[in-house]
Motif scaffolding. Structure first.
Motif, PDB file in Angstrom:
ATOM      1  N   LYS A   1       0.834  -1.209   0.000  1.00  0.00           N
ATOM      2  CA  LYS A   1       0.000   0.000   0.000  1.00  0.00           C
ATOM      3  C   LYS A   1       0.866   1.256   0.000  1.00  0.00           C
ATOM      4  N   VAL A   2       1.855   1.319   0.919  1.00  0.00           N
ATOM      5  CA  VAL A   2       2.680   2.530   0.994  1.00  0.00           C
ATOM      6  C   VAL A   2       3.549   2.671  -0.246  1.00  0.00           C
TER       7      VAL A   2
ATOM      8  N   ALA B   1       8.910   1.128  11.180  1.00  0.00           N
ATOM      9  CA  ALA B   1       7.771   0.282  10.848  1.00  0.00           C
ATOM     10  C   ALA B   1       6.495   1.093  11.002  1.00  0.00           C
ATOM     11  N   SER B   2       5.367   0.475  10.691  1.00  0.00           N
ATOM     12  CA  SER B   2       4.057   1.139  10.838  1.00  0.00           C
ATOM     13  C   SER B   2       4.040   2.480  10.106  1.00  0.00           C
TER      14      SER B   2
ATOM     15  N   SER C   1       2.097  10.712   8.357  1.00  0.00           N
ATOM     16  CA  SER C   1       3.492  11.077   8.636  1.00  0.00           C
ATOM     17  C   SER C   1       4.442  10.002   8.128  1.00  0.00           C
ATOM     18  N   GLY C   2       4.041   8.730   8.241  1.00  0.00           N
ATOM     19  CA  GLY C   2       4.893   7.648   7.753  1.00  0.00           C
ATOM     20  C   GLY C   2       5.073   7.697   6.249  1.00  0.00           C
ATOM     21  N   ARG C   3       3.962   7.944   5.525  1.00  0.00           N
ATOM     22  CA  ARG C   3       4.073   8.051   4.072  1.00  0.00           C
ATOM     23  C   ARG C   3       4.899   9.277   3.683  1.00  0.00           C
TER      24      ARG C   3
ATOM     25  N   GLU D   1       9.995  11.613   1.521  1.00  0.00           N
ATOM     26  CA  GLU D   1      11.241  12.346   1.791  1.00  0.00           C
ATOM     27  C   GLU D   1      12.448  11.459   1.528  1.00  0.00           C
ATOM     28  N   THR D   2      12.340  10.177   1.831  1.00  0.00           N
ATOM     29  CA  THR D   2      13.421   9.240   1.533  1.00  0.00           C
ATOM     30  C   THR D   2      13.675   9.184   0.027  1.00  0.00           C
TER      31      THR D   2
END
Length: 382
Positions: free
Chosen positions: A287-288, A343-344, A349-351, A356-357
């Motif tokens: 998904k991400v 993880a998670s 914010s995680g996406r 940014e990576t």
């Protein structure tokens, strides 16, 4: 009993078609004498057209006024019952896919003073007539369509330009064969009865979709081959839609273009990064992965297209494929098969951290540095 005669060409577009097409030109003021606009109202459940918008009519007139070279090549589409049309001695049963030259004669009477029904072009017809009622227009007449065929053609044709409201389609289903219309819209126009594009079906079933058979539906949650949640595609498509890459004047993005753009971009990803794509333990087809790669690639292409001096047209899918390939050259497929230090990440914010990576990798590659140097998710300090 007025009659109207036009030199025309008649044919069937395909042997299995129910109706015939008859093509000719007609003076717009005369067209309005025998063709009507049948609007959907509470009192008229079988009217197909939406309410007239004066601004759209005025815009057509202004377009013709602003430059004497301006013309409107798009055809007006009218449905005409067989009883109101004759073609000399031609037997309609003999008409096939080969075009035949005929004289179309339209006969009106007191019971049917306007037997023609405008399916597409009510605003163009009014706008051109407002400018000059003697101006000829291109006309495609559908001879002998059923009521269901008229409703189907209206929804499909008009949804390409300005999305037909869900309430309008639901109302059409009251006056017409609901099951037939609904099934045909889904099969032929990739639309649900709500009026929304059925793009999930298209992504999951279209032969050239790289995600064919990969969507995770409730009916196959145990199938590891279908590992990607459908909301990944909903979020990715919503992001593309917000960028208005389709460049249409409509207030809504063209859903057909959006899904085609998405499929073309990911076809390049699947081809160019074949190993990362095929890795069952990789993160690219999660998904991400779908959401973040779509966002990064679209943002990069939009940025390039708005750079001064760049002749980039994002509606040209050939260019889109080339740009996708160029953007992938600035990334590293190894990111998606590497161990991550977080993880998670399926949160806003995680996406954001994943995007940014990707941008950090792009900067490193452009500078000739190791791709994973000070990259947030892999945090190498090489």
């Amino acid at each position: 009993m007025p009659q109207y005669n036009y030199p025309a060409i008649i044919y069937k577009q395909r042997g299995t078609a129910e109706a015939l097409f008859c093509i000719c030109t007609v003076v717009v003021g005369e067209l309005r004498l025998w063709a009507r606009v049948d609007r959907l109202t509470p009192e008229n459940q079988q009217g197909v057209q939406r309410a007239r918008k004066d601004a759209r009519v005025d815009a057509i007139e202004d377009f013709l006024k602003v430059d004497e070279r301006n013309t409107i090549p798009t055809s007006i589409i009218v449905a005409l019952p067989v009883a109101a049309a004759t073609f000399g001695a031609l037997d309609l049963q003999t008409v096939g896919t080969a075009p035949q030259a005929v004289t179309l004669t339209i006969t009106t009477n007191e019971a049917q003073p306007q037997p023609g029904l405008i399916i597409d072009g009510q605003h163009r017809t009014d706008g051109i007539a407002q400018f000059d009622a003697n101006m000829p227009v291109n006309l495609v007449t559908i001879i002998g369509p059923s009521d269901d065929e008229i409703a189907f053609q209206f929804v499909v044709i008009n949804n390409k330009v300005s999305k037909v409201a869900a309430e309008h389609i639901k109302a059409l289903k009251i006056g017409y064969s609901s099951a037939n219309l609904d099934a045909r819209l889904r099969k032929s126009a990739r639309m649900k009865s709500s009026g929304e594009p059925a793009y999930l079906d298209q992504i999951d079933t279209q032969d050239d979709s790289p995600f064919r058979g990969r969507l995770k539906w409730p009916r196959n949650e145990e199938d590891p081959a279908r590992a990607i949640p459908v909301n990944a595609f909903e979020m990715a498509m919503a992001y593309i839609s917000r960028q208005r890459i389709d460049q249409t004047a409509s207030s809504d993005p063209n859903p057909d273009f959006v899904v085609r753009f998405f499929i073309e971009v990911w076809k390049v990803v699947a081809e160019k990064w074949a190993d990362a794509w095929a890795d069952p333990a990789g993160k690219l087809t999660t998904k991400v992965g779908v959401i973040c790669m779509t966002e990064f690639l679209v943002e990069a292409m939009v940025s390039w297209s708005t750079t001064p001096g760049q002749a980039i047209d994002l509606t040209d899918l050939n260019q889109v494929r080339d740009l996708t390939s160029a953007a992938l050259d600035q990334l590293e497929p190894g990111l998606w098969t590497s161990e991550w230090n977080a993880a998670s990440l399926d949160t806003s914010s995680g996406r954001g951290k994943i995007v940014e990576t990707l941008k950090s990798i792009q900067r490193n590659k452009l500078k000739g540095l190791p791709w994973n140097l000070k990259v947030p998710l892999v945090d190498s300090t090489i």
